[in-house]
Design an enzyme around this catalytic site. Structure first.
Site, PDB file in Angstrom:
ATOM      1  N   ARG A 176       0.842  -1.198   0.000  1.00  0.00           N
ATOM      2  CA  ARG A 176       0.000   0.000   0.000  1.00  0.00           C
ATOM      3  C   ARG A 176       0.880   1.251   0.000  1.00  0.00           C
ATOM      4  O   ARG A 176       0.587   2.237  -0.685  1.00  0.00           O
ATOM      5  CB  ARG A 176      -0.908   0.001   1.234  1.00  0.00           C
ATOM      6  CG  ARG A 176      -2.048  -0.997   1.202  1.00  0.00           C
ATOM      7  CD  ARG A 176      -3.302  -0.455   0.575  1.00  0.00           C
ATOM      8  NE  ARG A 176      -3.814   0.717   1.274  1.00  0.00           N
ATOM      9  CZ  ARG A 176      -4.494   0.705   2.413  1.00  0.00           C
ATOM     10  NH1 ARG A 176      -4.751  -0.462   3.011  1.00  0.00           N
ATOM     11  NH2 ARG A 176      -4.917   1.817   2.963  1.00  0.00           N
ATOM     12  N   CYS A 236      -1.307   6.448   8.633  1.00  0.00           N
ATOM     13  CA  CYS A 236      -1.714   5.129   8.136  1.00  0.00           C
ATOM     14  C   CYS A 236      -2.840   5.351   7.136  1.00  0.00           C
ATOM     15  O   CYS A 236      -2.780   6.279   6.340  1.00  0.00           O
ATOM     16  CB  CYS A 236      -2.142   4.219   9.298  1.00  0.00           C
ATOM     17  SG  CYS A 236      -3.540   4.841  10.260  1.00  0.00           S
TER      18      CYS A 236
END
Length: 279
Positions: A176, A236
């Site tokens: 990611r 995040c």
């Protein structure tokens, strides 16, 4: 009370008049699990359930943003968490969501807050007592208060691109972070904040699910290129696992801030630069 407490310590403290135990388990909607139902099926005796999905700012489309101080204080009072309480948090979530509750409680004025090492899984594995159903809640006063020094906004993160005053550490997976894997949110760019480092949150834990400590934990941060003697901001996808990195840094004496909007905000904003590839 240490920031990280053992199951043995908690078992010995259960029933203390000032102790409040909190189940802060949260699952993503895509997980297909009900955290409240899991709590009612089994929890540590006396523990109350903190619904993190409900403890968010409903005035924004961004997920899991901090609520107002008034809303937070009201929810804590209704759970029986008040001024002077010692609070021990645990969860049974793969996202280690007790750290998000820890971050929120500290932001809104609670100071004596700890996380149970190994969480509910360790408690159960040791054959310790559990309860079911709901606990009887007693309203307690929780002073409305907030300290934003541990929270970063989009504008502050943009300014940091120029100053480099704070290191930025991303808790998402390597795929990611690099952009190899697309973001699951619609209209959200892949990649990461330019200049940020990557430390997938699972690397902070031992195979048995307990926290790494001391030199082993420090080596994990340093291996990601982080100098724990310098200011740090964690990020995040939505601010949840960023809180886990912040707690890990706290155990090593670094009071890291959390970028609350995280990639769900930065990645969807067309005005922000995005980087691809490894750190």
């Amino acid at each position: 009370m240490d920031a990280l407490v053992s199951t043995e310590w908690l078992a010995g403290e259960l029933g203390a008049s000032d102790l409040r135990v909190v189940d802060a388990t949260y699952f993503l909607p895509s997980d297909g699990k009900d955290a409240a139902a899991a709590y009612e099926a089994a929890h540590i005796p006396g523990a109350v359930f903190m619904d993190l999905a409900e403890l968010a700012d409903t005035s924004t489309d961004l997920p899991m943003m901090l609520p107002t101080p008034e809303k937070f204080a009201s929810r804590m009072q209704s759970l029986g968490l008040g001024d002077g309480s010692r609070v021990v948090l645990y969860d049974s979530s793969p996202y280690r969501t007790s750290a998000r509750a820890w971050f929120m409680l500290r932001t809104f004025g609670a100071h004596d807050v700890a996380i149970l090492d190994g969480g509910f899984a360790k408690w159960q594995a040791e054959g310790r007592e559990t309860a079911s159903g709901k606990e009887q809640l007693r309203h307690r006063h929780f002073t409305v208060w907030a300290d934003s020094k541990g929270v970063r906004t989009l504008d502050q993160m943009k300014a940091n691109l120029d100053t480099g005053a704070e290191q930025v550490l991303d808790a998402r997976s390597a795929a990611r972070f690099s952009g190899e894997e697309p973001d699951p949110r619609p209209a959200t760019h892949a990649g990461h904040i330019p200049g940020s480092k990557n430390l997938p949150v699972g690397e902070l834990f031992k195979p048995d699910g307990s926290w790494k400590r001391g030199d082993a934990l420090r080596a994990t941060f340093e291996g990601a290129g982080i100098d724990l003697a310098k200011p740090l901001v964690t990020t995040c996808g939505s601010g949840i696992t960023a809180s886990v990195l912040a707690f890990g840094a706290h155990l090593l004496g670094n009071e890291a801030a959390v970028y609350d909007g995280s990639w769900s905000e930065w990645g969807a904003d067309r005005s922000t630069p995005k980087a691809m590839g490894a750190a």
